[in-house]
Write a protein that holds these residues in place. Structure first.
Motif, short mmCIF file in Angstrom:
data_model
loop_
_atom_site.label_atom_id
_atom_site.label_comp_id
_atom_site.label_asym_id
_atom_site.label_seq_id
_atom_site.Cartn_x
_atom_site.Cartn_y
_atom_site.Cartn_z
N PRO A 266 -16.16 73.14 7.44
CA PRO A 266 -16.14 71.83 8.09
C PRO A 266 -14.84 71.62 8.86
O PRO A 266 -13.80 72.19 8.52
N GLY A 267 -14.90 70.79 9.90
CA GLY A 267 -13.70 70.41 10.63
C GLY A 267 -13.00 69.27 9.92
O GLY A 267 -13.43 68.79 8.86
N LEU A 268 -11.92 68.81 10.50
CA LEU A 268 -11.15 67.73 9.87
C LEU A 268 -11.92 66.42 9.85
O LEU A 268 -11.65 65.56 9.02
N ALA A 269 -12.89 66.28 10.77
CA ALA A 269 -13.67 65.04 10.81
C ALA A 269 -14.86 65.09 9.85
O ALA A 269 -15.61 64.14 9.74
N GLY A 270 -15.05 66.24 9.16
CA GLY A 270 -16.12 66.34 8.18
C GLY A 270 -17.32 67.11 8.67
O GLY A 270 -18.26 67.31 7.92
#
Length: 573
Positions: A266-270
Protein backbone atom coordinates in the motif's frame (compact mmCIF):
# COMPACT_ATOMS: atom_id res chain seq x y z
CA UNK A 1 24.01 -1.24 22.68
CA UNK A 2 25.04 2.32 21.90
CA UNK A 3 22.48 2.87 19.11
CA UNK A 4 19.77 0.72 20.68
CA UNK A 5 19.33 -1.59 17.68
CA UNK A 6 22.60 -2.66 15.98
CA UNK A 7 24.26 -5.84 17.26
CA UNK A 8 27.04 -7.19 15.02
CA UNK A 9 29.80 -9.68 15.72
CA UNK A 10 33.21 -8.64 14.48
CA UNK A 11 35.79 -11.24 13.38
CA UNK A 12 39.42 -10.85 12.42
CA UNK A 13 40.65 -12.40 9.17
CA UNK A 14 43.75 -12.18 7.05
CA UNK A 15 43.53 -11.25 3.38
CA UNK A 16 46.41 -10.85 0.96
CA UNK A 17 46.43 -7.65 -1.07
CA UNK A 18 49.39 -6.84 -3.34
CA UNK A 19 51.13 -9.86 -1.86
CA UNK A 20 51.05 -8.48 1.69
CA UNK A 21 48.99 -9.95 4.57
CA UNK A 22 46.44 -7.58 6.14
CA UNK A 23 44.55 -8.16 9.38
CA UNK A 24 41.06 -6.80 8.91
CA UNK A 25 37.67 -6.97 10.62
CA UNK A 26 34.55 -7.79 8.71
CA UNK A 27 30.85 -8.36 9.21
CA UNK A 28 29.24 -11.56 7.98
CA UNK A 29 26.09 -10.55 6.09
CA UNK A 30 22.96 -12.66 5.95
CA UNK A 31 23.70 -13.38 2.30
CA UNK A 32 27.21 -14.63 3.33
CA UNK A 33 29.06 -11.77 1.62
CA UNK A 34 32.13 -10.41 3.46
CA UNK A 35 32.62 -6.66 3.45
CA UNK A 36 35.77 -4.84 4.49
CA UNK A 37 35.31 -2.83 7.70
CA UNK A 38 35.53 0.94 8.00
CA UNK A 39 38.79 0.76 9.98
CA UNK A 40 40.85 0.11 6.85
CA UNK A 41 42.33 2.83 4.71
CA UNK A 42 40.41 4.20 1.72
CA UNK A 43 42.05 1.85 -0.75
CA UNK A 44 40.90 -1.23 1.12
CA UNK A 45 37.52 0.21 2.13
CA UNK A 46 36.49 0.55 -1.48
CA UNK A 47 37.19 -3.07 -2.29
CA UNK A 48 35.17 -6.10 -1.34
CA UNK A 49 36.99 -9.12 0.02
CA UNK A 50 37.73 -11.17 -3.07
CA UNK A 51 36.98 -14.47 -1.38
CA UNK A 52 33.22 -14.86 -0.82
CA UNK A 53 31.48 -17.79 0.75
CA UNK A 54 29.74 -19.79 -1.99
CA UNK A 55 26.08 -20.33 -1.20
CA UNK A 56 24.44 -23.71 -1.57
CA UNK A 57 21.63 -23.86 -4.12
CA UNK A 58 19.08 -24.19 -1.31
CA UNK A 59 20.35 -20.94 0.23
CA UNK A 60 20.12 -19.19 -3.13
CA UNK A 61 16.58 -20.51 -3.56
CA UNK A 62 15.58 -19.15 -0.14
CA UNK A 63 17.05 -15.72 -0.96
CA UNK A 64 15.37 -15.60 -4.37
CA UNK A 65 11.91 -16.60 -3.14
CA UNK A 66 11.65 -14.98 0.29
CA UNK A 67 8.89 -12.38 0.72
CA UNK A 68 7.49 -13.04 -2.78
CA UNK A 69 3.71 -13.10 -3.15
CA UNK A 70 3.93 -15.98 -5.65
CA UNK A 71 6.18 -17.61 -8.20
CA UNK A 72 5.46 -19.81 -11.21
CA UNK A 73 7.88 -22.53 -12.36
CA UNK A 74 9.20 -23.75 -9.01
CA UNK A 75 10.66 -27.04 -10.27
CA UNK A 76 12.43 -25.31 -13.14
CA UNK A 77 13.87 -22.74 -10.73
CA UNK A 78 15.27 -25.46 -8.47
CA UNK A 79 16.63 -27.37 -11.46
CA UNK A 80 18.56 -24.34 -12.75
CA UNK A 81 19.96 -23.45 -9.31
CA UNK A 82 21.31 -26.99 -8.89
CA UNK A 83 23.37 -26.49 -12.06
CA UNK A 84 24.15 -22.78 -12.35
CA UNK A 85 23.14 -19.25 -11.38
CA UNK A 86 19.78 -17.88 -12.50
CA UNK A 87 19.41 -15.24 -15.24
CA UNK A 88 16.56 -12.80 -14.60
CA UNK A 89 15.16 -9.47 -15.78
CA UNK A 90 13.03 -6.78 -14.21
CA UNK A 91 11.46 -4.14 -16.43
CA UNK A 92 10.14 -0.71 -15.65
CA UNK A 93 8.41 1.71 -18.01
CA UNK A 94 10.19 5.06 -17.84
CA UNK A 95 7.16 7.25 -17.19
CA UNK A 96 6.43 8.46 -13.64
CA UNK A 97 9.24 9.65 -11.38
CA UNK A 98 10.68 6.83 -9.22
CA UNK A 99 9.75 7.06 -5.52
CA UNK A 100 10.54 5.10 -2.34
CA UNK A 101 8.12 2.39 -3.47
CA UNK A 102 10.89 1.40 -5.91
CA UNK A 103 12.90 0.18 -2.92
CA UNK A 104 10.49 -2.79 -2.83
CA UNK A 105 11.74 -4.29 -6.11
CA UNK A 106 15.28 -3.03 -5.34
CA UNK A 107 15.25 -4.97 -2.08
CA UNK A 108 14.37 -8.13 -3.99
CA UNK A 109 16.95 -7.36 -6.67
CA UNK A 110 19.45 -7.16 -3.80
CA UNK A 111 18.37 -10.69 -2.81
CA UNK A 112 18.76 -11.88 -6.40
CA UNK A 113 22.25 -10.40 -6.77
CA UNK A 114 23.41 -11.79 -3.43
CA UNK A 115 22.16 -15.17 -4.59
CA UNK A 116 24.48 -14.90 -7.60
CA UNK A 117 21.69 -14.16 -10.08
CA UNK A 118 22.59 -12.35 -13.29
CA UNK A 119 20.10 -9.44 -13.26
CA UNK A 120 19.11 -7.32 -16.25
CA UNK A 121 17.15 -4.13 -15.60
CA UNK A 122 15.13 -3.19 -18.67
CA UNK A 123 14.20 0.45 -19.17
CA UNK A 124 11.09 -0.11 -21.25
CA UNK A 125 11.04 3.16 -23.18
CA UNK A 126 8.96 1.72 -26.04
CA UNK A 127 6.44 0.37 -23.52
CA UNK A 128 6.38 3.81 -21.92
CA UNK A 129 5.60 5.45 -25.24
CA UNK A 130 2.75 3.03 -25.93
CA UNK A 131 1.38 3.49 -22.41
CA UNK A 132 1.76 7.27 -22.19
CA UNK A 133 2.04 8.74 -25.66
CA UNK A 134 1.76 12.31 -24.39
CA UNK A 135 5.49 12.13 -23.55
CA UNK A 136 7.68 12.79 -26.62
CA UNK A 137 10.66 10.55 -27.37
CA UNK A 138 13.13 13.28 -26.33
CA UNK A 139 11.59 13.43 -22.85
CA UNK A 140 11.47 9.63 -22.55
CA UNK A 141 15.20 9.49 -23.36
CA UNK A 142 15.94 11.90 -20.52
CA UNK A 143 13.74 9.89 -18.18
CA UNK A 144 15.56 6.70 -19.13
CA UNK A 145 18.86 8.38 -18.16
CA UNK A 146 17.29 9.52 -14.88
CA UNK A 147 15.99 6.02 -14.12
CA UNK A 148 19.40 4.46 -14.65
CA UNK A 149 21.15 7.08 -12.51
CA UNK A 150 18.70 6.93 -9.64
CA UNK A 151 18.40 3.12 -9.61
CA UNK A 152 22.18 2.77 -9.46
CA UNK A 153 22.16 5.27 -6.57
CA UNK A 154 19.44 3.25 -4.80
CA UNK A 155 21.40 0.01 -5.12
CA UNK A 156 24.52 1.73 -3.82
CA UNK A 157 22.56 3.06 -0.84
CA UNK A 158 21.63 -0.49 0.16
CA UNK A 159 25.18 -1.79 -0.47
CA UNK A 160 24.32 -4.21 -3.26
CA UNK A 161 27.07 -5.88 -5.33
CA UNK A 162 26.67 -4.74 -8.95
CA UNK A 163 29.05 -7.14 -10.68
CA UNK A 164 26.17 -9.21 -12.10
CA UNK A 165 23.87 -6.29 -12.92
CA UNK A 166 23.38 -4.74 -16.35
CA UNK A 167 21.02 -2.14 -17.82
CA UNK A 168 19.29 -2.42 -21.19
CA UNK A 169 17.06 0.05 -23.05
CA UNK A 170 14.06 -1.46 -24.83
CA UNK A 171 14.54 0.37 -28.09
CA UNK A 172 18.09 -1.03 -28.33
CA UNK A 173 16.57 -4.31 -29.57
CA UNK A 174 12.79 -3.96 -29.80
CA UNK A 175 13.01 -2.16 -33.15
CA UNK A 176 15.14 -4.88 -34.76
CA UNK A 177 13.88 -6.84 -37.77
CA UNK A 178 13.78 -10.11 -35.80
CA UNK A 179 11.83 -8.67 -32.88
CA UNK A 180 9.38 -6.92 -35.21
CA UNK A 181 8.75 -10.13 -37.17
CA UNK A 182 8.10 -11.96 -33.90
CA UNK A 183 5.55 -9.31 -32.93
CA UNK A 184 3.76 -9.98 -36.23
CA UNK A 185 3.97 -13.74 -35.61
CA UNK A 186 2.53 -13.24 -32.13
CA UNK A 187 -0.29 -11.05 -33.45
CA UNK A 188 -1.34 -13.92 -35.74
CA UNK A 189 -2.04 -16.26 -32.80
CA UNK A 190 -3.10 -13.93 -29.94
CA UNK A 191 -6.82 -13.16 -29.60
CA UNK A 192 -8.12 -9.70 -28.71
CA UNK A 193 -9.74 -11.26 -25.63
CA UNK A 194 -6.45 -12.69 -24.34
CA UNK A 195 -4.49 -9.49 -25.05
CA UNK A 196 -7.06 -7.37 -23.23
CA UNK A 197 -7.30 -9.82 -20.32
CA UNK A 198 -3.50 -9.96 -19.96
CA UNK A 199 -3.23 -6.20 -19.56
CA UNK A 200 -6.25 -5.86 -17.28
CA UNK A 201 -4.23 -4.89 -14.18
CA UNK A 202 -1.64 -2.64 -15.84
CA UNK A 203 -3.32 -1.07 -18.89
CA UNK A 204 -6.34 1.23 -18.54
CA UNK A 205 -9.47 -0.73 -19.44
CA UNK A 206 -11.99 0.94 -21.74
CA UNK A 207 -14.76 -0.33 -24.01
CA UNK A 208 -12.76 0.57 -27.13
CA UNK A 209 -9.07 0.11 -26.20
CA UNK A 210 -6.24 1.49 -28.27
CA UNK A 211 -4.21 -1.07 -30.20
CA UNK A 212 -1.11 0.08 -28.30
CA UNK A 213 -2.54 -1.26 -25.04
CA UNK A 214 -3.27 -4.62 -26.65
CA UNK A 215 0.35 -4.83 -27.87
CA UNK A 216 1.78 -4.28 -24.39
CA UNK A 217 1.58 -7.93 -23.13
CA UNK A 218 3.12 -9.27 -26.34
CA UNK A 219 6.10 -6.93 -26.05
CA UNK A 220 6.66 -7.97 -22.46
CA UNK A 221 6.48 -11.66 -23.36
CA UNK A 222 9.01 -11.32 -26.19
CA UNK A 223 11.39 -9.42 -23.91
CA UNK A 224 11.98 -12.67 -22.01
CA UNK A 225 13.26 -14.33 -25.19
CA UNK A 226 15.33 -11.44 -26.50
CA UNK A 227 16.99 -10.72 -23.15
CA UNK A 228 17.96 -14.43 -22.97
CA UNK A 229 16.80 -14.90 -19.37
CA UNK A 230 15.40 -17.79 -17.34
CA UNK A 231 12.94 -15.69 -15.36
CA UNK A 232 11.05 -12.42 -15.19
CA UNK A 233 10.43 -10.54 -11.95
CA UNK A 234 7.57 -8.10 -11.38
CA UNK A 235 4.66 -7.18 -9.16
CA UNK A 236 1.78 -9.56 -8.57
CA UNK A 237 -0.34 -7.12 -10.61
CA UNK A 238 1.54 -8.48 -13.65
CA UNK A 239 0.40 -12.07 -13.12
CA UNK A 240 -1.96 -12.08 -16.11
CA UNK A 241 0.82 -10.86 -18.39
CA UNK A 242 3.08 -13.60 -17.02
CA UNK A 243 0.52 -16.34 -17.69
CA UNK A 244 -0.04 -14.81 -21.14
CA UNK A 245 3.68 -15.18 -21.77
CA UNK A 246 3.66 -18.79 -20.56
CA UNK A 247 0.82 -19.57 -22.94
CA UNK A 248 2.04 -17.81 -26.09
CA UNK A 249 5.86 -17.96 -26.12
CA UNK A 250 5.81 -21.74 -26.74
CA UNK A 251 3.54 -21.17 -29.77
CA UNK A 252 6.50 -19.34 -31.36
CA UNK A 253 8.83 -22.20 -30.44
CA UNK A 254 10.31 -20.36 -27.44
CA UNK A 255 10.82 -21.64 -23.92
CA UNK A 256 8.37 -20.95 -21.10
CA UNK A 257 10.03 -18.83 -18.39
CA UNK A 258 9.91 -18.68 -14.59
CA UNK A 259 7.91 -15.80 -13.12
CA UNK A 260 8.60 -14.25 -9.71
CA UNK A 261 6.04 -11.86 -8.23
CA UNK A 262 6.42 -9.25 -5.50
CA UNK A 263 3.38 -8.26 -3.41
CA UNK A 264 1.86 -4.84 -4.09
CA UNK A 265 2.46 -2.74 -0.99
CA UNK A 266 0.00 0.00 0.00
CA UNK A 267 0.99 3.63 -0.47
CA UNK A 268 1.06 6.21 2.28
CA UNK A 269 -2.56 7.12 1.54
CA UNK A 270 -3.65 3.50 2.14
CA UNK A 271 -3.87 2.30 -1.48
CA UNK A 272 -1.30 1.26 -4.11
CA UNK A 273 1.75 3.54 -4.12
CA UNK A 274 1.57 5.64 -7.28
CA UNK A 275 3.75 8.23 -8.99
CA UNK A 276 0.61 10.14 -9.96
CA UNK A 277 -0.71 10.51 -6.39
CA UNK A 278 1.48 13.03 -4.61
CA UNK A 279 0.37 12.12 -1.08
CA UNK A 280 0.88 8.38 -1.63
CA UNK A 281 4.63 8.56 -2.26
CA UNK A 282 7.91 9.98 -1.02
CA UNK A 283 10.22 11.11 -3.81
CA UNK A 284 13.78 9.79 -3.76
CA UNK A 285 15.08 13.36 -3.65
CA UNK A 286 12.66 14.65 -0.98
CA UNK A 287 14.47 16.31 1.91
CA UNK A 288 14.06 15.21 5.53
CA UNK A 289 11.38 17.85 6.20
CA UNK A 290 9.29 16.61 3.25
CA UNK A 291 9.67 13.01 4.44
CA UNK A 292 8.42 13.97 7.89
CA UNK A 293 5.48 15.93 6.46
CA UNK A 294 4.34 13.10 4.17
CA UNK A 295 4.71 10.43 6.85
CA UNK A 296 2.72 12.57 9.26
CA UNK A 297 -0.17 12.62 6.77
CA UNK A 298 0.17 8.90 5.96
CA UNK A 299 -2.72 6.55 6.74
CA UNK A 300 -1.73 4.41 9.74
CA UNK A 301 -4.77 3.33 11.73
CA UNK A 302 -4.08 1.93 15.23
CA UNK A 303 -4.07 -1.87 15.16
CA UNK A 304 -4.62 -2.06 11.38
CA UNK A 305 -1.92 -4.31 9.91
CA UNK A 306 -3.64 -5.02 6.58
CA UNK A 307 -4.01 -1.69 4.77
CA UNK A 308 -0.87 -0.14 6.24
CA UNK A 309 1.80 1.22 3.90
CA UNK A 310 4.13 2.06 6.82
CA UNK A 311 4.22 -1.53 8.10
CA UNK A 312 4.46 -2.93 4.56
CA UNK A 313 7.50 -0.78 3.87
CA UNK A 314 9.13 -2.11 7.04
CA UNK A 315 8.38 -5.71 6.03
CA UNK A 316 9.40 -5.59 2.37
CA UNK A 317 12.20 -3.03 2.41
CA UNK A 318 13.69 -2.34 5.83
CA UNK A 319 13.84 -5.85 7.32
CA UNK A 320 15.29 -7.61 4.23
CA UNK A 321 18.13 -5.05 4.18
CA UNK A 322 19.14 -5.57 7.81
CA UNK A 323 22.59 -7.02 8.41
CA UNK A 324 23.11 -9.94 10.77
CA UNK A 325 22.20 -8.99 14.32
CA UNK A 326 20.42 -5.77 13.35
CA UNK A 327 16.86 -5.20 14.54
CA UNK A 328 14.09 -2.64 14.05
CA UNK A 329 14.28 0.05 16.71
CA UNK A 330 11.24 2.13 17.71
CA UNK A 331 12.31 5.25 19.64
CA UNK A 332 9.97 6.16 22.48
CA UNK A 333 10.16 8.48 25.46
CA UNK A 334 10.68 6.99 28.92
CA UNK A 335 7.11 7.99 29.74
CA UNK A 336 5.85 5.47 27.17
CA UNK A 337 8.28 2.66 28.02
CA UNK A 338 11.46 3.82 26.26
CA UNK A 339 12.97 2.45 23.07
CA UNK A 340 11.86 -1.01 21.96
CA UNK A 341 13.44 -3.26 19.32
CA UNK A 342 12.11 -6.12 17.20
CA UNK A 343 14.39 -8.77 15.69
CA UNK A 344 11.59 -10.20 13.54
CA UNK A 345 8.99 -8.36 11.48
CA UNK A 346 6.26 -10.65 12.83
CA UNK A 347 6.99 -9.36 16.35
CA UNK A 348 6.68 -5.75 15.17
CA UNK A 349 3.40 -6.50 13.40
CA UNK A 350 1.96 -8.29 16.46
CA UNK A 351 2.95 -5.41 18.73
CA UNK A 352 1.26 -2.91 16.41
CA UNK A 353 -1.86 -5.10 16.12
CA UNK A 354 -2.12 -5.21 19.92
CA UNK A 355 -1.52 -1.41 19.98
CA UNK A 356 1.66 -1.80 22.02
CA UNK A 357 3.20 0.43 19.34
CA UNK A 358 1.47 3.74 18.61
CA UNK A 359 1.17 4.86 14.95
CA UNK A 360 3.17 8.01 15.73
CA UNK A 361 6.06 5.95 17.13
CA UNK A 362 6.01 3.59 14.13
CA UNK A 363 6.11 6.57 11.74
CA UNK A 364 9.04 8.10 13.65
CA UNK A 365 10.97 4.83 13.42
CA UNK A 366 10.32 4.35 9.70
CA UNK A 367 11.25 8.00 9.10
CA UNK A 368 14.75 7.30 10.44
CA UNK A 369 15.25 4.30 8.15
CA UNK A 370 13.86 6.10 5.09
CA UNK A 371 16.26 9.00 5.61
CA UNK A 372 19.16 6.54 5.92
CA UNK A 373 18.18 5.09 2.54
CA UNK A 374 17.71 8.48 0.90
CA UNK A 375 20.76 10.30 2.31
CA UNK A 376 23.31 8.76 -0.13
CA UNK A 377 20.98 9.42 -3.08
CA UNK A 378 20.31 13.02 -2.05
CA UNK A 379 24.03 13.68 -1.55
CA UNK A 380 24.92 12.23 -4.95
CA UNK A 381 22.50 14.63 -6.65
CA UNK A 382 23.50 17.58 -4.46
CA UNK A 383 27.20 17.39 -5.33
CA UNK A 384 26.75 16.83 -9.06
CA UNK A 385 25.10 19.75 -10.92
CA UNK A 386 24.65 17.55 -14.01
CA UNK A 387 22.41 15.19 -12.04
CA UNK A 388 20.37 18.09 -10.71
CA UNK A 389 19.93 19.33 -14.26
CA UNK A 390 18.96 15.85 -15.47
CA UNK A 391 16.24 15.55 -12.82
CA UNK A 392 14.71 18.93 -13.72
CA UNK A 393 14.85 18.23 -17.46
CA UNK A 394 13.38 14.73 -17.20
CA UNK A 395 10.53 15.91 -14.96
CA UNK A 396 10.02 19.60 -15.67
CA UNK A 397 7.67 21.47 -13.38
CA UNK A 398 4.58 22.22 -15.39
CA UNK A 399 2.32 25.15 -14.76
CA UNK A 400 -1.07 23.92 -13.70
CA UNK A 401 -3.67 24.16 -16.42
CA UNK A 402 -7.27 24.94 -15.78
CA UNK A 403 -8.88 21.77 -17.10
CA UNK A 404 -12.54 20.97 -17.06
CA UNK A 405 -12.92 17.69 -15.20
CA UNK A 406 -14.27 15.00 -17.48
CA UNK A 407 -16.70 12.95 -15.38
CA UNK A 408 -20.10 11.41 -16.13
CA UNK A 409 -21.63 13.92 -13.69
CA UNK A 410 -21.58 16.34 -16.64
CA UNK A 411 -24.22 14.24 -18.45
CA UNK A 412 -27.89 15.09 -17.85
CA UNK A 413 -29.49 11.63 -18.05
CA UNK A 414 -33.17 11.28 -17.21
CA UNK A 415 -36.05 8.84 -17.41
CA UNK A 416 -38.65 9.74 -20.01
CA UNK A 417 -41.94 8.35 -21.32
CA UNK A 418 -42.88 8.36 -24.99
CA UNK A 419 -46.34 9.93 -25.19
CA UNK A 420 -46.50 10.17 -28.98
CA UNK A 421 -44.52 8.56 -31.81
CA UNK A 422 -44.67 8.51 -35.62
CA UNK A 423 -42.41 7.80 -38.57
CA UNK A 424 -40.51 10.73 -40.01
CA UNK A 425 -42.25 11.75 -43.27
CA UNK A 426 -38.94 12.29 -45.07
CA UNK A 427 -36.76 9.49 -43.59
CA UNK A 428 -37.75 5.83 -43.54
CA UNK A 429 -35.37 4.94 -40.67
CA UNK A 430 -36.36 7.73 -38.24
CA UNK A 431 -39.06 8.07 -35.58
CA UNK A 432 -40.28 11.43 -34.31
CA UNK A 433 -41.16 11.06 -30.62
CA UNK A 434 -42.78 13.33 -28.07
CA UNK A 435 -41.16 12.36 -24.76
CA UNK A 436 -42.30 13.47 -21.30
CA UNK A 437 -39.30 14.33 -19.10
CA UNK A 438 -41.38 15.87 -16.32
CA UNK A 439 -40.62 19.39 -17.54
CA UNK A 440 -42.99 22.31 -17.05
CA UNK A 441 -42.97 23.26 -20.71
CA UNK A 442 -44.27 19.87 -21.81
CA UNK A 443 -42.83 16.91 -23.77
CA UNK A 444 -39.64 17.23 -25.85
CA UNK A 445 -39.38 16.38 -29.52
CA UNK A 446 -36.63 13.82 -30.11
CA UNK A 447 -35.72 12.11 -33.38
CA UNK A 448 -34.37 8.54 -33.17
CA UNK A 449 -33.10 6.12 -35.81
CA UNK A 450 -34.95 3.11 -34.38
CA UNK A 451 -37.45 2.23 -37.12
CA UNK A 452 -35.46 -0.83 -38.27
CA UNK A 453 -34.93 -2.14 -34.73
CA UNK A 454 -38.02 -1.43 -32.63
CA UNK A 455 -41.60 -1.80 -33.98
CA UNK A 456 -43.83 1.26 -33.73
CA UNK A 457 -46.20 -0.58 -31.35
CA UNK A 458 -43.33 -1.17 -28.89
CA UNK A 459 -42.36 2.50 -28.94
CA UNK A 460 -45.79 3.74 -27.86
CA UNK A 461 -45.96 4.69 -24.16
CA UNK A 462 -42.53 3.12 -23.62
CA UNK A 463 -40.35 4.24 -20.69
CA UNK A 464 -36.91 5.20 -22.00
CA UNK A 465 -33.63 6.79 -20.89
CA UNK A 466 -32.73 10.17 -22.39
CA UNK A 467 -29.50 12.14 -22.66
CA UNK A 468 -31.11 15.55 -22.20
CA UNK A 469 -28.28 18.08 -22.53
CA UNK A 470 -27.06 17.49 -26.07
CA UNK A 471 -27.02 20.55 -28.28
CA UNK A 472 -30.26 20.52 -30.34
CA UNK A 473 -29.74 19.13 -33.84
CA UNK A 474 -31.91 19.30 -36.95
CA UNK A 475 -32.52 15.89 -38.57
CA UNK A 476 -34.27 15.99 -41.95
CA UNK A 477 -36.00 19.25 -41.09
CA UNK A 478 -37.07 18.30 -37.54
CA UNK A 479 -35.19 19.69 -34.55
CA UNK A 480 -34.26 17.02 -31.97
CA UNK A 481 -33.74 17.97 -28.31
CA UNK A 482 -32.03 14.91 -26.88
CA UNK A 483 -31.17 11.29 -27.54
CA UNK A 484 -32.69 7.95 -26.56
CA UNK A 485 -29.88 5.87 -25.04
CA UNK A 486 -29.67 2.35 -26.44
CA UNK A 487 -27.62 -0.82 -26.14
CA UNK A 488 -26.05 -1.38 -29.54
CA UNK A 489 -23.93 -3.94 -31.35
CA UNK A 490 -22.83 -3.90 -35.01
CA UNK A 491 -21.69 -7.49 -35.57
CA UNK A 492 -22.52 -10.10 -36.67
CA UNK A 493 -25.91 -8.42 -37.19
CA UNK A 494 -26.64 -4.88 -36.08
CA UNK A 495 -29.02 -4.85 -33.10
CA UNK A 496 -30.29 -1.91 -31.06
CA UNK A 497 -32.32 -1.98 -27.83
CA UNK A 498 -33.46 1.16 -25.94
CA UNK A 499 -32.37 0.99 -22.30
CA UNK A 500 -35.18 0.28 -19.85
CA UNK A 501 -35.50 2.24 -16.59
CA UNK A 502 -36.28 0.22 -13.44
CA UNK A 503 -39.91 -0.60 -12.66
CA UNK A 504 -41.69 2.23 -10.90
CA UNK A 505 -39.68 4.99 -12.56
CA UNK A 506 -41.37 8.26 -13.39
CA UNK A 507 -40.73 10.81 -16.15
CA UNK A 508 -38.01 13.20 -15.05
CA UNK A 509 -36.23 10.81 -12.64
CA UNK A 510 -32.52 11.63 -12.62
CA UNK A 511 -29.96 8.98 -13.53
CA UNK A 512 -26.36 9.13 -12.28
CA UNK A 513 -23.27 6.93 -12.40
CA UNK A 514 -22.63 5.29 -9.04
CA UNK A 515 -19.84 7.20 -7.30
CA UNK A 516 -20.27 10.29 -9.49
CA UNK A 517 -23.46 11.71 -8.02
CA UNK A 518 -21.81 14.98 -6.98
CA UNK A 519 -21.58 17.81 -9.47
CA UNK A 520 -24.00 19.48 -11.84
CA UNK A 521 -24.50 18.48 -15.47
CA UNK A 522 -23.55 20.96 -18.21
CA UNK A 523 -26.45 23.07 -19.42
CA UNK A 524 -25.48 22.03 -22.94
CA UNK A 525 -22.62 19.67 -23.86
CA UNK A 526 -20.16 21.53 -26.05
CA UNK A 527 -19.86 19.52 -29.29
CA UNK A 528 -16.46 21.07 -30.08
CA UNK A 529 -14.98 19.65 -26.87
CA UNK A 530 -16.57 16.25 -27.57
CA UNK A 531 -17.53 15.71 -23.93
CA UNK A 532 -20.22 13.16 -24.83
CA UNK A 533 -17.98 11.31 -27.27
CA UNK A 534 -15.16 10.99 -24.72
CA UNK A 535 -17.46 9.73 -21.98
CA UNK A 536 -19.53 7.51 -24.26
CA UNK A 537 -16.64 5.14 -25.08
CA UNK A 538 -16.79 3.78 -21.52
CA UNK A 539 -20.58 3.43 -21.40
CA UNK A 540 -21.49 -0.25 -21.76
CA UNK A 541 -24.08 -2.83 -20.90
CA UNK A 542 -22.16 -5.31 -18.78
CA UNK A 543 -22.33 -9.10 -18.66
CA UNK A 544 -25.36 -8.92 -16.39
CA UNK A 545 -27.29 -6.75 -18.84
CA UNK A 546 -26.90 -3.62 -16.68
CA UNK A 547 -25.85 -0.16 -17.90
CA UNK A 548 -22.48 0.95 -16.52
CA UNK A 549 -19.63 3.44 -17.00
CA UNK A 550 -16.09 2.19 -16.32
CA UNK A 551 -17.60 -0.61 -14.26
CA UNK A 552 -19.86 1.69 -12.18
CA UNK A 553 -23.60 1.15 -12.56
CA UNK A 554 -26.02 3.80 -13.83
CA UNK A 555 -28.67 4.21 -11.12
CA UNK A 556 -31.82 6.24 -10.56
CA UNK A 557 -32.11 8.28 -7.37
CA UNK A 558 -34.01 5.37 -5.80
CA UNK A 559 -31.11 3.02 -6.62
CA UNK A 560 -32.75 1.25 -9.55
CA UNK A 561 -30.61 -0.15 -12.39
CA UNK A 562 -30.96 0.52 -16.11
CA UNK A 563 -31.06 -2.64 -18.20
CA UNK A 564 -31.15 -3.93 -21.78
CA UNK A 565 -33.73 -6.52 -22.80
CA UNK A 566 -31.29 -9.11 -24.14
CA UNK A 567 -27.97 -7.55 -25.18
CA UNK A 568 -24.91 -7.95 -22.93
CA UNK A 569 -21.31 -6.75 -23.11
CA UNK A 570 -22.13 -4.12 -25.73
CA UNK A 571 -21.76 -0.36 -26.09
CA UNK A 572 -24.36 2.22 -25.13
CA UNK A 573 -24.99 4.84 -27.81
Amino acid sequence: MADGHRRQKKHEITVYMNGEPNKITHTHYRASCLFVSSELDNEIKDRRVATMVELKWEEKYELITRNLAEWLGDEKLKGILKQRDLKLYWGTATTGKPHIGYFTPMSKIADFLRAGTEVTILFADLHAYLDNMKAPWELLQLRTQYYETVIKAMLKSIDVPLEKLKFVKGTDYQLSKEYTLDMYRLSSVVTEHDAKKAGAEVVKQVANPLLSGLMYPGLQALDEQYLKVDAQFGGVDQRKIFTFSEKYLPTLGYEKRIHLMNPMIPGLAGSKMSSSEEDSKIDLLDNAAAVKKKLKKAFCEPGNVIDNGILSFAKHVIYPLFKEGESFNVPRTAEFGGDISFDKYEDLENAFAKEVIHPGDLKSAVEIYINRLLDPIRKEFEVDPKLKSLASKAYPVQKPKVVEELTPARLDIRVGQIVEVSKHPDADSLYIEKIDLGEANGPRTIVSGLVNYVPLEEMKDRMVVILANLKPATLRGVQSHGMVLCASVDEPVKRVEPLRPPAGSKPGDKVAVDGYEDGSPDDVLNPKKKVWEKLQVDLVVNGSGEASWCGNLLLTAAGGKLTADSLKNVSIK
